[in-house]
Design an enzyme around this catalytic site. Sequence first.
Site, PDB file in Angstrom:
ATOM      1  N   GLU A  99      18.414   2.158  20.187  1.00 25.29           N
ATOM      2  CA  GLU A  99      17.142   1.661  20.236  1.00 25.29           C
ATOM      3  C   GLU A  99      16.831   0.106  20.201  1.00 25.29           C
ATOM      4  O   GLU A  99      16.047  -0.330  19.445  1.00 25.29           O
ATOM      5  CB  GLU A  99      16.295   2.182  19.076  1.00 25.29           C
ATOM      6  N   ASP A 115      16.330  14.378  17.175  1.00 26.13           N
ATOM      7  CA  ASP A 115      15.886  13.237  15.984  1.00 26.13           C
ATOM      8  C   ASP A 115      14.916  13.930  14.830  1.00 26.13           C
ATOM      9  O   ASP A 115      13.775  14.116  14.891  1.00 26.13           O
ATOM     10  CB  ASP A 115      14.826  12.105  16.864  1.00 26.13           C
ATOM     11  N   GLU A 126       8.883  12.649   9.061  1.00 18.42           N
ATOM     12  CA  GLU A 126       8.465  11.862  10.106  1.00 18.42           C
ATOM     13  C   GLU A 126       7.815  12.677  11.207  1.00 18.42           C
ATOM     14  O   GLU A 126       6.931  12.507  11.957  1.00 18.42           O
ATOM     15  CB  GLU A 126       9.498  10.996  10.788  1.00 18.42           C
TER      16      GLU A 126
END
Length: 715
Positions: free
Chosen positions: A307, A381, A409
């Site tokens: 990332e 993820d 998340e």
Amino acid sequence: MKRILGAIALLVATALAVPAWAVEEDGYQLWMRYRPLDRAAQARLDASAIIYQGAASPTVNAAIGELQRATKGWAGHAAPLRSGLQDGAIVLATPANAPQLAAQIDGLKTLGAEGYALKRLKLQGRRITLIAANTDIGLLYGSFAWLRAAGSGAALDKLDERSAPKLQLRVLNHWDNLDRTVERGYAGESIWDWWALPEVRDRRYIDYARANASLGINGAVLNNVNSKAEILTAPWIAKAAAVADVLRPYGIRVYLSARFSTPLELKETATADPLAPEVAAWWRRKADEIYRAIPDFGGFLVKANSEGQPGPQDYHRSHADGANMLAQALAPHKGIVMWRAFVYAAEKPVDRARQAYDEFKPLDGSFAPNVMVQVKNGAIDFQPREPFHPLFGAMKHTPLMMEFQITKEYLGFATHLAYLGPLFQETLRSDTRQREGGWTVAQVLEEGAGPAGLTGMAGVANIGSSRTWSGSHFDQANWYAFGRLAWNPQASARHIAQEWAAQTFPPAAAKDITDMMMMSREAVVNYMTPLGLHHLMGTGHHHGPAPWVDDLGRPDWNPVYYHKADRKGVGFDRTAGGSGALAQYAPELARRWSDPRSTPPELLLWFHHLPWTYAMPSGRDLWTELVAHYDLGVSQADELRKRWAKLRPMIDAERFEDVSTLLDKQYKEALWWRDASVAYFQSVSGLPLPAGVRAPERSLEEYKRQRFPFAPGRG
């Protein structure tokens, strides 16, 4: 005066008549509430005194203090500290301070440095509860174990328990930034008041340490994996040292996330190449500096070449080159490197699920003994459901550390009730089939690998400045479940839920609350990502449904990349005819999952792109089954709030209303997820809604127009 005294007496009598559940609570005390017990329960408690012989260390004082806090809360007075035996006492003993008492436990040495034994016995004619351990931290863990047993209604008169952690490192990863924002945090600001540190040490740090010690968590990474170079400068090391001083008596070591390019960014080297002598020398000096300030510093957590973060690949070096350079700097101090395997890059667009395995499997056996590769539970993820990561069981010469996400998340933030114990358990009990007869992920973690045999589990913390600590009352249970499973990865998610519920809410409500918790995660999967769909959330903020997004700069930032829905069908083909990611699993699993008929339905669209007309085991076609799961998820969300409503007479008003409000919001958002997802997939498939199915409330275009530029957790 008589009237005044009479009024006071009436008020006192009224107060004494108020049941414990009626007292308002804001959640700050977590599962360590220690509310008054009735007389029968107090009699079962039988804690007349606390016995400790000799000078107490700060850790032993923490244990004694917790026992006294609890007995005062339960019985109205704290058990006094004594040195001589007396009937009904709780006795703390190690071979160092009370060898004769510790000798009452056969094989105490086998429990190691952190284990403990609890035993109810008669000694010298006196009935006592013995908490024995080899070390002071073992006594602290044992004291909390006794409190857990007492708080959850165990038969204390028959107590006979031995326990030792199956994993060495049990660590919370705080994704906290230096400005007190928290990436993927939904519970307010960071608890670390960096601006006030090192001079001001918030009392909250002690309560944080108590909560972690009650679960056996023994490490905390203080800052975000997307690290800043400044965290390794002298002023920030001093701040970390102040936190370490508070946490140390509770057995918690401090770690820091290190930015790989720190010496270059601080302009103290001309490069960050891990094979450059000047870079290695800089890290050795920095490690020496940190250990002078924090003698028991745990080590570094590193996110590299993922990332956009810098890393060794920027210099055409491997992950092992980068990790080993840092490990060499830490080795003289017995520090470790936790090197994250979460890597993906835009230049490798075939299948993001393959990238970690492709990069790390060839490096198996090439990492230094004090390096652990930290692997997420799944290859994408932290999704509501993923198959276990194929690296587990595949890297047989490298110690792997599990990385779970406690903060939700992708599961509705702190708003939705989603108990993660079943998700954690599902991963840990998955059989990797990398050995004949089976080899679960939990066994992989417990066995360790490499010459040092390191073992561990990390959890991305959901803790913040909120009075509830986690943003909602039920999200506390996920912190609790992580800690208990880090101690014993083979523990039962239901049993852990029962423990938490019994300590956190009135006993009469515990069973119903446990049942709610155990159905909650599956409800979220059904209304968000059923049948193996994944990563359909709003891009960036990950709030709400957005399966239609297809215009972002990287392919794997777009939800359409993951579901690949078209007129013909839906799902990501990871078989040999697709991305080939199935080949990363053991041959037996690869064979089983390569056929949709032998693939578990809950993972079907993770591994296969199938026609909308594909016949499901239920007898329905895929399109009808998909819609049915969305409807089921909404029904389950509705069921959660109905079950909670029935508990009103048992729960204090403040917590009841807090939870009720969130469950109503969860139901509303479950409807949104269902309607937006059904509208989108219907538009792509061109199929009519199955018979009897309600149409989405709004048009697809209305759902697409929704924007959330200020969603929490962006950090």
